[in-house]
Design a protein around this motif. Structure first.
Motif, PDB file in Angstrom:
ATOM      1  N   UNK A  58      -7.492   3.201 -10.969  1.00  0.00           N
ATOM      2  CA  UNK A  58      -6.129   3.713 -10.966  1.00  0.00           C
ATOM      3  C   UNK A  58      -5.921   5.079 -10.237  1.00  0.00           C
ATOM      4  N   UNK A  59      -7.116   5.675  -9.807  1.00  0.00           N
ATOM      5  CA  UNK A  59      -7.026   6.924  -9.377  1.00  0.00           C
ATOM      6  C   UNK A  59      -6.595   7.022  -8.219  1.00  0.00           C
ATOM      7  N   UNK A  60      -6.218   5.968  -7.393  1.00  0.00           N
ATOM      8  CA  UNK A  60      -5.663   6.193  -6.108  1.00  0.00           C
ATOM      9  C   UNK A  60      -4.185   6.665  -6.257  1.00  0.00           C
ATOM     10  N   UNK A  61      -3.362   6.169  -7.496  1.00  0.00           N
ATOM     11  CA  UNK A  61      -1.961   6.516  -7.614  1.00  0.00           C
ATOM     12  C   UNK A  61      -1.890   7.882  -8.093  1.00  0.00           C
ATOM     13  N   UNK A  62      -3.032   8.753  -8.177  1.00  0.00           N
ATOM     14  CA  UNK A  62      -2.744  10.297  -8.385  1.00  0.00           C
ATOM     15  C   UNK A  62      -3.450  11.008  -7.335  1.00  0.00           C
ATOM     16  N   UNK A  63      -3.540  10.571  -6.387  1.00  0.00           N
ATOM     17  CA  UNK A  63      -4.219  11.229  -5.248  1.00  0.00           C
ATOM     18  C   UNK A  63      -3.481  11.139  -3.815  1.00  0.00           C
ATOM     19  N   UNK A  64      -3.876  12.098  -2.897  1.00  0.00           N
ATOM     20  CA  UNK A  64      -3.268  12.046  -1.545  1.00  0.00           C
ATOM     21  C   UNK A  64      -4.333  11.612  -0.619  1.00  0.00           C
ATOM     22  N   UNK A  65      -4.487  10.221  -0.434  1.00  0.00           N
ATOM     23  CA  UNK A  65      -5.587   9.704   0.461  1.00  0.00           C
ATOM     24  C   UNK A  65      -5.321   9.956   1.832  1.00  0.00           C
ATOM     25  N   UNK A  66      -5.882  10.689   2.506  1.00  0.00           N
ATOM     26  CA  UNK A  66      -5.652  10.547   4.178  1.00  0.00           C
ATOM     27  C   UNK A  66      -6.756   9.764   4.790  1.00  0.00           C
ATOM     28  N   UNK A  67      -6.510   8.909   5.709  1.00  0.00           N
ATOM     29  CA  UNK A  67      -7.389   8.119   6.370  1.00  0.00           C
ATOM     30  C   UNK A  67      -7.644   8.621   7.835  1.00  0.00           C
ATOM     31  N   UNK A 111       0.766  -1.154   0.020  1.00  0.00           N
ATOM     32  CA  UNK A 111       0.198   0.201   0.011  1.00  0.00           C
ATOM     33  C   UNK A 111       0.844   1.239  -0.083  1.00  0.00           C
ATOM     34  N   UNK A 112       0.828   2.088  -0.972  1.00  0.00           N
ATOM     35  CA  UNK A 112       1.465   3.269  -1.145  1.00  0.00           C
ATOM     36  C   UNK A 112       1.702   4.142   0.107  1.00  0.00           C
ATOM     37  N   UNK A 113       2.536   4.868   0.621  1.00  0.00           N
ATOM     38  CA  UNK A 113       2.798   5.596   1.631  1.00  0.00           C
ATOM     39  C   UNK A 113       2.452   6.953   1.343  1.00  0.00           C
ATOM     40  N   UNK A 114       1.721   7.649   2.164  1.00  0.00           N
ATOM     41  CA  UNK A 114       1.265   8.949   1.973  1.00  0.00           C
ATOM     42  C   UNK A 114       2.305   9.971   1.928  1.00  0.00           C
ATOM     43  N   UNK A 115       2.645  10.592   0.512  1.00  0.00           N
ATOM     44  CA  UNK A 115       3.754  11.513   0.510  1.00  0.00           C
ATOM     45  C   UNK A 115       3.348  12.854   0.767  1.00  0.00           C
ATOM     46  N   UNK A 116       4.291  13.674   1.595  1.00  0.00           N
ATOM     47  CA  UNK A 116       3.978  15.134   1.872  1.00  0.00           C
ATOM     48  C   UNK A 116       4.427  15.841   0.600  1.00  0.00           C
ATOM     49  N   UNK A 117       3.676  16.106  -0.434  1.00  0.00           N
ATOM     50  CA  UNK A 117       4.281  16.663  -1.727  1.00  0.00           C
ATOM     51  C   UNK A 117       3.843  18.053  -1.636  1.00  0.00           C
ATOM     52  N   UNK A 118       4.732  18.877  -2.226  1.00  0.00           N
ATOM     53  CA  UNK A 118       4.382  20.205  -2.201  1.00  0.00           C
ATOM     54  C   UNK A 118       3.421  20.786  -3.375  1.00  0.00           C
ATOM     55  N   UNK A 119       2.631  21.515  -2.873  1.00  0.00           N
ATOM     56  CA  UNK A 119       1.958  22.296  -4.201  1.00  0.00           C
ATOM     57  C   UNK A 119       2.329  23.871  -4.492  1.00  0.00           C
ATOM     58  N   UNK A 120       3.672  24.091  -4.000  1.00  0.00           N
ATOM     59  CA  UNK A 120       4.234  25.101  -4.416  1.00  0.00           C
ATOM     60  C   UNK A 120       3.644  26.211  -3.654  1.00  0.00           C
TER      61      UNK A 120
END
Length: 274
Positions: free
Chosen positions: A167-176, A105-114
């Protein structure tokens, strides 16, 4: 190539538990992808799965071998072959595709939105995996990145939800397991709750800029607490005789009304979009 034929094989037991048990998925950090479409998207975004489980018929088809070689190149994952009868028995769908992928299960990444706040979706007590997957799919299509799920929501990473989201999961930041009230109170844009009792409707408000849409349980709707935490409470006009829309349909309508308004605002700055 050894072909697995017994349900008592350790790997087969693991696959069955991953399909049916949230606790086991959480414990192992693993889940299953069903079908080549999900495998392709996962591979293009996150790389090679831990392993592929294929039916004997799938493995023996030369075109499938060629396709897997093209898809993975020199990083072909471990391939486990199950007899056709066993694969049908363990497949999560009535008409098996012939291929499953075992993934972490992919780990949630803290990606920047600039530094720019983006729009979000808050989901309260969504119980149906199909509805949740459809909402995720629509959100990804509308370029909404952040999804916040309350503690009572169905598992975002179950095989059923993954299939519905395509496949949408892999383009989203999913917080549970989120405190939606707190998120709503801290959101720097407009928080919009949806309710059939609302006096305003979707097409009477501006959705330009950062928006957090809030959708609730398929049967009971949103709690009073999350409605009170929202800036706006809106309904979707329904001139027909049906009483309500399901959560996935309502979400898609809201997302793409925002897409429309943002596009109009970008093309004609200063012109109202309501």
């Amino acid at each position: 190539m050894t072909i697995i034929t017994s349900r008592d094989h350790p790997l087969i037991k693991q696959l069955i538990k991953l399909e049916g048990s949230l606790q086991y998925r959480k414990k192992t950090g693993l889940t299953l992808l069903d079908g080549i479409h999900l495998v392709q998207i996962y591979s293009s975004v996150l790389g090679t799965p831990k392993s592929l489980i294929v039916s004997q018929a799938y493995f023996e088809a030369s075109e499938n071998k060629r396709f897997l070689n093209i898809l993975f190149g020199n990083t072909l994952p471990k391939i486990i072959v199950a007899s056709n009868g066993l694969f049908r028995a363990i497949s999560p769908v009535k008409t098996p595709t012939g291929i499953l992928a075992l993934i972490a299960t992919p780990e949630l990444q803290n990606e920047s939105d600039n530094g720019k706040e983006t729009s979000s979706v808050l989901l309260e007590t969504i119980q149906d995996p199909g509805n949740l997957g459809s909402i995720l799919r629509s959100a990804a299509a509308a370029n909404i990145k952040n999804i916040y799920l309350s503690k009572q929501c169905t598992d975002a990473w179950s095989p059923k939800t993954l299939r519905a989201a395509m496949g949408a999961h892999f383009f989203l930041h999913i917080h549970e397991n989120c405190d939606l009230q707190q998120i709503a109170q801290q959101f720097p844009g407009t928080v919009i709750a949806t309710s059939i009792q609302a006096s305003k409707n979707l097409f009477e408000i501006s959705l330009v800029g950062p928006v957090a849409f809030v959708f609730g349980n398929e049967g009971t709707g949103l709690s009073k607490e999350i409605i009170q935490a929202a800036d706006e409470n809106i309904s979707i006009p329904m001139p027909g005789k049906t009483e309500s829309l399901n959560a996935a349909a309502a979400a898609a309508i809201c997302f793409f009304e925002k897409v429309r308004q943002d596009r109009v605002s970008a093309m004609h700055p200063g012109i109202g979009t309501k």
